[in-house]
Motif scaffolding. Structure first.
Motif, PDB file in Angstrom:
ATOM      1  N   ALA A   6      22.774 -11.325  22.922  1.00 15.51           N
ATOM      2  CA  ALA A   6      22.446 -12.624  23.520  1.00 15.51           C
ATOM      3  C   ALA A   6      22.687 -12.598  25.025  1.00 15.51           C
ATOM      4  O   ALA A   6      21.881 -13.137  25.808  1.00 15.51           O
ATOM      5  CB  ALA A   6      23.288 -13.714  22.874  1.00 15.51           C
ATOM      6  N   ILE A   7      23.778 -11.967  25.449  1.00 16.90           N
ATOM      7  CA  ILE A   7      24.074 -11.853  26.879  1.00 16.90           C
ATOM      8  C   ILE A   7      22.970 -11.099  27.601  1.00 16.90           C
ATOM      9  O   ILE A   7      22.498 -11.509  28.664  1.00 16.90           O
ATOM     10  CB  ILE A   7      25.433 -11.153  27.084  1.00 16.90           C
ATOM     11  N   ARG A   8      22.530  -9.988  27.016  1.00  5.60           N
ATOM     12  CA  ARG A   8      21.507  -9.168  27.664  1.00  5.60           C
ATOM     13  C   ARG A   8      20.126  -9.812  27.569  1.00  5.60           C
ATOM     14  O   ARG A   8      19.295  -9.631  28.467  1.00  5.60           O
ATOM     15  CB  ARG A   8      21.477  -7.772  27.046  1.00  5.60           C
ATOM     16  N   GLY A  43      37.817  -7.446  22.832  1.00  2.00           N
ATOM     17  CA  GLY A  43      36.438  -7.833  23.097  1.00  2.00           C
ATOM     18  C   GLY A  43      36.224  -9.080  23.905  1.00  2.00           C
ATOM     19  O   GLY A  43      35.159  -9.245  24.518  1.00  2.00           O
ATOM     20  N   LEU A  44      37.208  -9.993  23.952  1.00  4.27           N
ATOM     21  CA  LEU A  44      36.997 -11.274  24.630  1.00  4.27           C
ATOM     22  C   LEU A  44      38.064 -11.617  25.657  1.00  4.27           C
ATOM     23  O   LEU A  44      37.786 -12.331  26.623  1.00  4.27           O
ATOM     24  CB  LEU A  44      36.924 -12.412  23.596  1.00  4.27           C
ATOM     25  N   ILE A  71      40.144  -1.172  40.977  1.00  2.00           N
ATOM     26  CA  ILE A  71      39.281  -1.917  40.055  1.00  2.00           C
ATOM     27  C   ILE A  71      40.046  -2.090  38.764  1.00  2.00           C
ATOM     28  O   ILE A  71      40.589  -1.126  38.227  1.00  2.00           O
ATOM     29  CB  ILE A  71      37.955  -1.170  39.811  1.00  2.00           C
ATOM     30  N   ASN A  72      40.115  -3.302  38.262  1.00  2.37           N
ATOM     31  CA  ASN A  72      40.915  -3.610  37.071  1.00  2.37           C
ATOM     32  C   ASN A  72      40.027  -4.179  35.967  1.00  2.37           C
ATOM     33  O   ASN A  72      40.261  -5.276  35.466  1.00  2.37           O
ATOM     34  CB  ASN A  72      42.032  -4.594  37.412  1.00  2.37           C
ATOM     35  N   GLU A  73      39.033  -3.428  35.585  1.00  2.00           N
ATOM     36  CA  GLU A  73      38.098  -3.909  34.566  1.00  2.00           C
ATOM     37  C   GLU A  73      38.764  -4.008  33.191  1.00  2.00           C
ATOM     38  O   GLU A  73      39.681  -3.263  32.872  1.00  2.00           O
ATOM     39  CB  GLU A  73      36.894  -2.976  34.459  1.00  2.00           C
ATOM     40  N   PHE A  74      38.243  -4.925  32.396  1.00  2.00           N
ATOM     41  CA  PHE A  74      38.586  -5.034  30.982  1.00  2.00           C
ATOM     42  C   PHE A  74      37.260  -5.095  30.225  1.00  2.00           C
ATOM     43  O   PHE A  74      36.208  -5.380  30.804  1.00  2.00           O
ATOM     44  CB  PHE A  74      39.453  -6.275  30.725  1.00  2.00           C
ATOM     45  N   PRO A  75      37.257  -4.812  28.925  1.00  2.05           N
ATOM     46  CA  PRO A  75      35.980  -4.630  28.218  1.00  2.05           C
ATOM     47  C   PRO A  75      35.011  -5.796  28.346  1.00  2.05           C
ATOM     48  O   PRO A  75      33.807  -5.574  28.560  1.00  2.05           O
ATOM     49  CB  PRO A  75      36.423  -4.408  26.770  1.00  2.05           C
ATOM     50  N   PHE A  76      35.474  -7.039  28.208  1.00  2.00           N
ATOM     51  CA  PHE A  76      34.510  -8.135  28.231  1.00  2.00           C
ATOM     52  C   PHE A  76      33.800  -8.216  29.578  1.00  2.00           C
ATOM     53  O   PHE A  76      32.587  -8.460  29.633  1.00  2.00           O
ATOM     54  CB  PHE A  76      35.197  -9.476  27.924  1.00  2.00           C
ATOM     55  N   PHE A  77      34.537  -8.026  30.658  1.00  2.00           N
ATOM     56  CA  PHE A  77      33.898  -8.013  31.972  1.00  2.00           C
ATOM     57  C   PHE A  77      32.821  -6.945  32.032  1.00  2.00           C
ATOM     58  O   PHE A  77      31.705  -7.175  32.512  1.00  2.00           O
ATOM     59  CB  PHE A  77      34.923  -7.763  33.072  1.00  2.00           C
ATOM     60  N   ALA A  78      33.164  -5.741  31.575  1.00  2.00           N
ATOM     61  CA  ALA A  78      32.239  -4.611  31.686  1.00  2.00           C
ATOM     62  C   ALA A  78      30.953  -4.864  30.912  1.00  2.00           C
ATOM     63  O   ALA A  78      29.846  -4.617  31.416  1.00  2.00           O
ATOM     64  CB  ALA A  78      32.927  -3.338  31.188  1.00  2.00           C
ATOM     65  N   PHE A  79      31.078  -5.365  29.694  1.00  2.00           N
ATOM     66  CA  PHE A  79      29.872  -5.571  28.890  1.00  2.00           C
ATOM     67  C   PHE A  79      29.097  -6.796  29.342  1.00  2.00           C
ATOM     68  O   PHE A  79      27.875  -6.858  29.189  1.00  2.00           O
ATOM     69  CB  PHE A  79      30.245  -5.659  27.410  1.00  2.00           C
ATOM     70  N   LEU A  80      29.772  -7.781  29.904  1.00  2.00           N
ATOM     71  CA  LEU A  80      29.060  -8.910  30.504  1.00  2.00           C
ATOM     72  C   LEU A  80      28.277  -8.445  31.720  1.00  2.00           C
ATOM     73  O   LEU A  80      27.132  -8.859  31.934  1.00  2.00           O
ATOM     74  CB  LEU A  80      30.059 -10.002  30.901  1.00  2.00           C
ATOM     75  N   HIS A 131      32.591   5.033  31.188  1.00  8.29           N
ATOM     76  CA  HIS A 131      33.923   4.562  30.802  1.00  8.29           C
ATOM     77  C   HIS A 131      33.844   3.553  29.669  1.00  8.29           C
ATOM     78  O   HIS A 131      34.790   3.433  28.872  1.00  8.29           O
ATOM     79  CB  HIS A 131      34.642   3.945  32.010  1.00  8.29           C
ATOM     80  N   MET A 132      32.725   2.846  29.555  1.00  8.23           N
ATOM     81  CA  MET A 132      32.539   1.908  28.460  1.00  8.23           C
ATOM     82  C   MET A 132      32.149   2.632  27.177  1.00  8.23           C
ATOM     83  O   MET A 132      32.671   2.338  26.103  1.00  8.23           O
ATOM     84  CB  MET A 132      31.471   0.884  28.843  1.00  8.23           C
ATOM     85  N   MET A 133      31.253   3.610  27.293  1.00  6.83           N
ATOM     86  CA  MET A 133      30.812   4.327  26.102  1.00  6.83           C
ATOM     87  C   MET A 133      31.896   5.247  25.565  1.00  6.83           C
ATOM     88  O   MET A 133      31.900   5.586  24.384  1.00  6.83           O
ATOM     89  CB  MET A 133      29.543   5.112  26.421  1.00  6.83           C
TER      90      MET A 133
END
Length: 816
Positions: A120-122, A248-249, A287-296, A303-305
């Motif tokens: 849905a986001i994409r 995830g969130l 950079i302090n990414e977390f999964p929800f940010f990255a996939f959004l 690094h995500m895969m």
């Protein structure tokens, strides 16, 4: 049509996951769903591993067929009842598939919900825009792989050379694209949703398995749940859901901190608008990414895969943890077989995860009930007998307690356990290194370890903002584990206040010293690291979740000491970026288990391994009831979920495209270039080389008239990035892969081809075997409006629009 494409893709994922279910059931039979949540990423890992090795000879359908064959044979072998086979009959093993449809179905629901969220986001914003991420790089790697005949694929930004970057995740996406038959413009976003779903389903399955083990290990809970068989499943599922939300969130505390600041400043103060980007840039210079940010954000980046592959590795390490010492063959297969093979693949997917994988293995081997050295032949000389298994209560003989027994025995335990685990891990990592050697030997160089300068260390405020929610949960949990570890009282039990108090005083002293010395990371790293280590070694109801706590704390501390000096980012930016994503994944699993226990049991937690008197005395120290513990859980949830709500609201408020076509934006936003890009995509082949302006502000000889295009902009190599056709010099990223001099040499050659003499133009076209020349808005701004090539012998117009001319180069007809 797009609904059918999504259906085809999901059917592909379902078939792969179904084939992997029997293998997952054998490896992860201890989880409530017998590993079904780990089946999707297990299938992808097997397909990718085989596809990589076969692809080095022949990539495409051949590599895909080989991967499917291995997956199918493995599934068949795992499904067979070996005992029946020994008796001469063929039967399906009872434990080859999940026994409970509900537990299996819950994992499938988690996967589908996660997939639907990112889809849905994409669908609202499907574009592989160059701004604010690595989508141009990721899509170009996917397209290059889909054109490849062998591996490694050709570098779309450095013509004539193969990719010098970890591309294993894109390889997996390419194989699934070929299998499903989905066009790459749609496959990009479908692959992104699949990676997220694999990650969330995997952490859900692992967390509920750990939580179920914690419940089974506690005699009190087991007795209480005997009359309610579903109680264990409810708590374990709660842990799985909490973990899925945490990974995830959830976000760090930057958003809630900002919201509280607005409230404190008063209603009349002008509020700074929310932007989803801000929470990923908390600690200065990192950079302090977390999964929800990255996939959004929507990159299909390494690094995500790599995250679901790392979770798969953690699950294999836990499978070892749960294997009794007598099951030597299984333990050896896990440590010296499955994990090194996975490590060899992780090196190609995201090399940064490799060290973390073996760090987790080291901790698992060091703290597992089975003795590490028994994995070696030398272990035969050790005393025989099965090691303790999960749920065993060690005798209260003082040998396993903190501060109990002669110091020599404690030291000997540490040397044998920790040192033995190091030896085991070195051998396992060596096997993985051999398997990964073909990739690692050709990977980018120029990365050197360096000490972090004092002025680049993280501040306490930033560290607490990023990690504070995790720390609050972990410290509450570990305090409950350590009550009762002090010296013996006259009654024979340990004094809960004395042991825990002395330990906490020591930790507090170290933390204070670190703060005074200007190293605030000590305040974040030392408490979970020391308390977790002690809880594990003292057998105070700590399980694999504490291994993940200790591992994550070690990573946070490590990047405060050393970083990799490289071209990918100034200082330690890239080191913290890649490492913190791993920390979030590992700590997200642990915190889900911890929160579920705090909610269901309060601070006292699991009491396995303690005498009745210690359990009673612990009750006098820790709060009675669960109200305070539940308040803490609620506070953590409330403080980490506002980001997702605000980010999703802002995302859907700004975007409503309604397609999954990642390239649909090109015709709308860049109509003057879209037809020419489509022509290149249709007519060019992998043997062709495209000349276009380099994606950099560099111009070593000053031939460029403008600083454009730079990077992270549409005008940087759109033709090669969207088609996968190699260009002579692409984005400035290549400096990190090749070095400054080789890249600038190519930039100079490209500049001469557009703005130099005829001889220089021909020399560049010939030296790099150029077959197409792109002249568009970027080239005209960088080199002048009068840029043209049709006056050269052997060069003709292949296609033309109002703003773009594509020339075809006949290498045989170029002037000598």
């Amino acid at each position: 049509m797009e609904v059918l494409l999504v259906g085809r893709w999901l059917l592909t994922v379902a078939v792969l996951a179904a084939l992997a279910i029997p293998i997952a059931a054998r490896l992860f039979r201890w989880t409530p769903g017998r590993g079904i949540g780990l089946a999707p990423i297990l299938a992808v890992a097997i397909l990718t591993t085989v596809g990589y090795w076969v692809g080095r000879v022949s990539f495409g359908v051949d590599a895909l067929a080989a991967g499917l064959l291995v997956l199918g044979v493995g599934s068949l072998a795992a499904s067979i009842d070996l005992e029946a086979a020994r008796r001469g009959s063929l039967a399906i093993a009872d434990d080859a598939f999940p026994a409970d449809r509900r537990t299996a179905g819950s994992a499938a629901v988690v996967f589908l919900c996660a997939f639907a969220l990112v889809l849905a986001i994409r669908a609202a914003d499907p574009a592989i825009a160059a701004v604010g991420g690595e989508k141009f790089l990721d899509y170009s790697l996917l397209r290059s792989l889909l054109r490849a005949e062998t591996l490694p694929p050709l570098d779309p930004w450095f013509a004539g050379e193969t990719v010098n970057y970890y591309y294993g995740g894109h390889l997996a996406a390419a194989l699934m694209t070929i299998l499903s038959g989905v066009p790459p413009a749609y496959a990009y976003n479908l692959a992104l949703a699949t990676v997220y779903a694999c990650l969330i389903a995997a952490v859900f399955e692992l967390a509920r398995g750990i939580a179920a083990d914690r419940i089974d290990a506690d005699p009190e809970t087991a007795d209480r749940n005997a009359d309610d068989p579903e109680a264990t499943d409810r708590i374990a599922t709660g842990a799985g859901v909490a973990t899925a939300v945490a990974v995830g969130l959830a976000s760090n505390l930057a958003t809630v901190r900002s919201l509280l600041a607005r409230v404190g400043s008063g209603a009349t103060a002008e509020a700074e608008p929310f932007h989803y980007w801000d929470a990923s840039r908390v600690i200065e210079g990192t950079i302090n990414e977390f999964p929800f940010f990255a996939f959004l954000n929507g990159d299909l980046h390494a690094h995500m895969m790599g995250a679901p592959f790392l979770v798969l590795g953690a699950a294999l390490a836990y499978a070892y943890w749960r294997t009794s010492e007598s099951a030597l063959r299984r333990r050896r297969l896990l440590v010296f077989g499955a994990i090194p093979v996975l490590g060899g693949t992780i090196a190609v997917v995201h090399t940064w995860d490799l060290a973390t994988l073996f760090g987790i293995l080291w901790l698992a081997v060091a703290f597992a009930p089975a003795r590490p050295l028994t994995l070696f032949p030398v272990g035969d000389v050790l005393p025989t007998g099965d090691g303790p298994s999960i749920g065993d209560v060690p005798p209260d003989d003082g040998e396993s307690g903190v501060g109990v027994g002669p110091p020599r025995s404690v030291l000997r335990t540490e040397v044998e356990r920790t040192g033995g685990a190091i030896a085991v891990t070195v051998v396992a990592a060596g096997i993985a290194g051999v398997l990964a050697a073909p990739f690692l030997l050709g990977a980018s160089s120029g990365q050197e370890p360096a000490l972090v300068p004092p002025d680049q260390r993280s501040g306490l405020g930033g560290l607490l903002t990023v990690h504070g929610a995790f720390l609050a949960a972990f410290l509450a949990f570990l305090a409950g584990r350590l009550v009762g570890t002090g010296p013996r009282t006259t009654g024979g039990d340990r004094s809960p206040s004395a042991g825990c108090g002395s330990l906490l005083v020591g930790v507090a002293a170290v933390v204070a010293s670190g703060l005074l010395a200007g190293v605030p990371a000590i305040a974040v790293v030392v408490p979970p690291l020391v308390l977790g280590w002690v809880a594990l070694r003292a057998d105070r109801g700590a399980n694999f979740e504490t291994v993940l706590i200790v591992g994550g704390a070690g990573l946070v501390g490590l990047v405060e000491i050393v970083h990799l000096a490289e071209q990918a980012g100034p200082g330690r930016l890239n080191t913290v970026f890649k490492t913190y994503f791993q920390v979030w994944t590992l700590w997200g699993i642990a915190v889900g288990v911890v929160l579920a226990e705090l909610w269901s049991r309060g601070f006292r937690g699991v009491t396995a391994g303690r005498t009745a008197r210690v359990r009673r005395s612990a009750a006098t120290v820790l709060p009675k009831g669960r109200t305070l513990a539940r308040a803490l859980v609620a506070l953590l949830v409330v403080s980490t979920l506002p980001y997702a709500a605000l980010a999703l609201d802002a995302h859907f408020d700004r975007h409503d495209v309604g397609t999954l076509d990642a390239t649909a934006f090109v015709a709308i936003e860049h109509p003057e270039e879209a037809p020419a890009i489509a022509w290149i995509d249709e007519h060019a082949t992998r043997e062709d080389v495209l000349l276009e302006a380099p994606g950099t502000t560099r111009s070593p000889e000053g031939l460029a008239r403008a600083a454009e295009p730079g990077m992270y902009t549409w005008r940087a190599n759109p033709a090669s990035s969207l088609t996968g056709i190699p260009t002579v010099a692409g984005w400035d990223h290549e400096v990190g892969y090749r070095g400054v001099e080789p890249y600038e040499r190519r930039v100079t050659a490209v500049d001469r081809a557009y703005a130099g003499t005829t001889v220089e133009r021909v020399r560049t076209l010939d030296a790099y075997d150029v077959t197409y020349v792109w002249v568009g808005p970027t080239e005209r701004e960088r080199y002048g409006e009068d840029v043209a090539f049709d006056h050269l012998e052997g060069v003709s117009v292949a296609t033309e629009t109002d703003r773009v001319t594509v020339y075809r180069v006949d290498q045989d007809a170029l002037p000598g």
